[in-house]
Design a protein around this motif. Structure first.
Motif, PDB file in Angstrom:
ATOM      1  N   GLU A 113     -10.332   8.228  -1.851  1.00  0.00           N
ATOM      2  CA  GLU A 113      -9.738   7.344  -2.701  1.00  0.00           C
ATOM      3  C   GLU A 113     -10.718   7.722  -4.055  1.00  0.00           C
ATOM      4  N   HIS A 121      -2.863   0.123  -2.591  1.00  0.00           N
ATOM      5  CA  HIS A 121      -2.893   1.425  -2.094  1.00  0.00           C
ATOM      6  C   HIS A 121      -1.943   1.606  -1.190  1.00  0.00           C
ATOM      7  N   ALA A 122      -1.577   2.833  -0.919  1.00  0.00           N
ATOM      8  CA  ALA A 122      -0.679   3.481   0.393  1.00  0.00           C
ATOM      9  C   ALA A 122      -1.639   4.527   1.186  1.00  0.00           C
ATOM     10  N   HIS A 181      -4.445   4.848  -8.626  1.00  0.00           N
ATOM     11  CA  HIS A 181      -3.992   6.141  -9.065  1.00  0.00           C
ATOM     12  C   HIS A 181      -3.151   5.863 -10.420  1.00  0.00           C
ATOM     13  N   GLU A 240       2.423   7.642  -4.094  1.00  0.00           N
ATOM     14  CA  GLU A 240       1.599   6.535  -3.822  1.00  0.00           C
ATOM     15  C   GLU A 240       1.446   5.783  -5.213  1.00  0.00           C
TER      16      GLU A 240
HETATM   17 ZN    ZN Z   1      -4.790   5.456  -3.000  1.00  0.00          ZN
END
Ligand code: ZN
Length: 468
Positions: A274, A240-241, A171, A186
């Motif tokens: 995503e 990522h989270a 992101h 995130e």
């Molecule tokens: Zn993500």
């Protein structure tokens, strides 16, 4: 209450006419993101608009006329530091037309597009200003550039190169990624973990890590894999989270690309969410393999099979180490169709460090200590993978080979003696010196395998039986 269909239709028509007459959309905020080679301006709107953009020179400026809009936010507090923009002005040309002027200190090539609302934002008008020399991406429909090379050969060099790892913090910019409680984003958490992972990797001889995204700006998903390819990366790790509608969901997971479909419904859902962020790139979301002709598909398949097996291998090692410091969502590497994992020739994994939507896990993800522990465990898995499978031509490959030849050299020796100590037996001693049990017996004229502590044995000479 139900409105008769025809009446509803008339109402919609009337409303859209009203929208055309009145300035229906407000520009209610302007956001700015600076990337290494471009500047992105995002105008947040209360509704969809039509716009027209053109450039004027001497002095350089960009004019954007927006139909049916009015400016309802002050523009003064925007900072244009480190960008080609010197000022942003706006004026209402008529009740129905807003003109925005971007004053520029340097010439740029500009691109603009509208974005529909998503989970986080409403209608947006996006203006990308590419620095001189940095070309804007060619729209997919007009792509005339030759297809990407199907296979990239490692550079031929006699020097012992470093293993190169591309770390991709997910992101960024106007794409915050998943949102946690108290506004935790995130994009911020994963950048912090990525920077820590880079620091750990760079501290180790034989390794080098580079960040795909170095700050708070957005990079389209396909561009991320291109950056890794240009680096010549041996491994691509996307950090990522997670988010889940159920806030109780928790734990880390590691993904590799799916060969056919996702391994679970969760994986499919996650891949969709995503991948959705690629729409923010504004250029149609063409996947890497779409660019290649049919014939190349066969080669790609072969390359991808080998790459995927490495991805699963490194993924499982990373997961194993992560499991020591945090809860795991799944004990095995999952597979899903993540866009960023589609490099045919670079082993690639996507690490979901935990669920940011789980309040307890979110507060852990936010803490520096946990971020460091996560980075350290990912690092351990990566190191274990490369120690076992160092790419040819690297310092690590050289190190492994020279260790092996040292061991072999020790084995290849002339006759020696060995004094038996407690706990030893003949078999163990023969293995220690790499000689056969029979030759050890005959060198010492032994009938059985009985030896005594303190006894001196002759060890016969050994030769190299295996190629170094
Ligand atoms: Zn993500």
């Amino acid at each position: 209450m139900r409105v008769p269909t025809m009446l509803a239709g008339v109402l919609v028509l009337l409303m859209s006419m009203v929208a055309d007459v009145l300035a229906a959309a407000d520009v209610r905020s302007v956001r700015l993101w600076r990337a290494p080679d471009n500047t992105r301006l995002v105008f947040d709107l209360t509704g969809p608009v039509k716009h027209n953009m053109f450039t004027l020179t001497a002095p350089e400026r960009l004019v954007i006329d927006v139909q049916g809009a009015q400016m309802t936010t002050p523009l003064e507090q925007l900072s244009f530091d480190n960008t080609p923009i010197t000022a942003l002005r706006s004026a209402q040309r008529s009740a129905n037309e807003l003109r925005m002027v971007i004053d520029l200190g340097a010439a740029v090539s500009a691109k603009s597009f509208s974005l529909p609302p998503n989970q986080q934002y409403g209608h947006r008008l996006v203006v990308d200003l590419y620095d001189k020399g940095a070309a804007p991406p060619v729209p997919a429909t007009q792509a005339t550039a030759p297809a990407q090379p199907v296979l990239t050969l490692p550079p031929v060099t006699s020097a012992k190169r470093d293993v190169l790892i591309a770390i991709d913090a997910g992101h960024g910019g106007e794409d915050p990624g998943a949102l946690g409680p108290k506004g935790l984003k995130e994009k911020d958490v994963v950048l912090a973990i990525s920077k820590e992972l880079q620091r750990l990797i760079n501290a180790e001889k034989g390794y080098k890590a580079q960040l795909v995204r170095t700050g708070d700006y957005f990079i389209p998903l396909r561009k991320r894999t291109e950056i890794a390819r240009k680096m010549g990366a041996d491994l691509f790790i996307s950090i990522h989270a997670d988010a889940a509608p159920r806030t109780a969901a928790f734990g880390a997971s590691v993904f590799a690309l799916s060969d056919r479909g996702a391994t679970s419904e969760t994986a499919r859902w996650l891949a969709d969410s995503e991948n959705r962020s690629d729409l923010i790139g504004g250029d149609g979301g063409v996947s890497l393999d779409d660019k290649n002709p049919m014939l190349a598909g066969v080669l790609l398949d072969l390359s991808m099979t080998a790459t995927l097996s490495s991805s699963l291998d490194v993924g499982q090692k990373v997961l194993g180490h992560m499991g020591r410091i945090t809860s795991l969502h799944k004990k095995r590497v999952e597979q899903a169709g993540f866009m960023v994992l589609k490099s045919p020739d670079i082993p690639s994994i996507l690490v979901e460090t935990g669920f940011i939507t789980n309040p307890a896990e979110a507060s852990k993800l936010q803490s520096k200590r946990h971020q460091q522990a996560l980075a350290s465990s990912i690092h351990s898995g990566v190191r274990q993978f490369f120690q076992q499978s160092p790419p040819p031509g690297t310092y690590l490959a050289w190190l492994r080979d020279s260790k092996q030849s040292t061991q072999l050299a020790q084995i290849a020796q002339g006759p020696r003696t060995h004094v038996v100590s407690a706990g030893e037996n003949l078999l163990k001693i023969s293995q220690q010196y790499g000689v056969s049990l029979a030759s050890l017996r005959s060198a010492n004229r032994l009938r059985g395998d009985t030896i005594k502590v303190g006894q001196t044995l002759s060890i016969p000479a050994t030769t190299l039986a295996i190629q170094p």
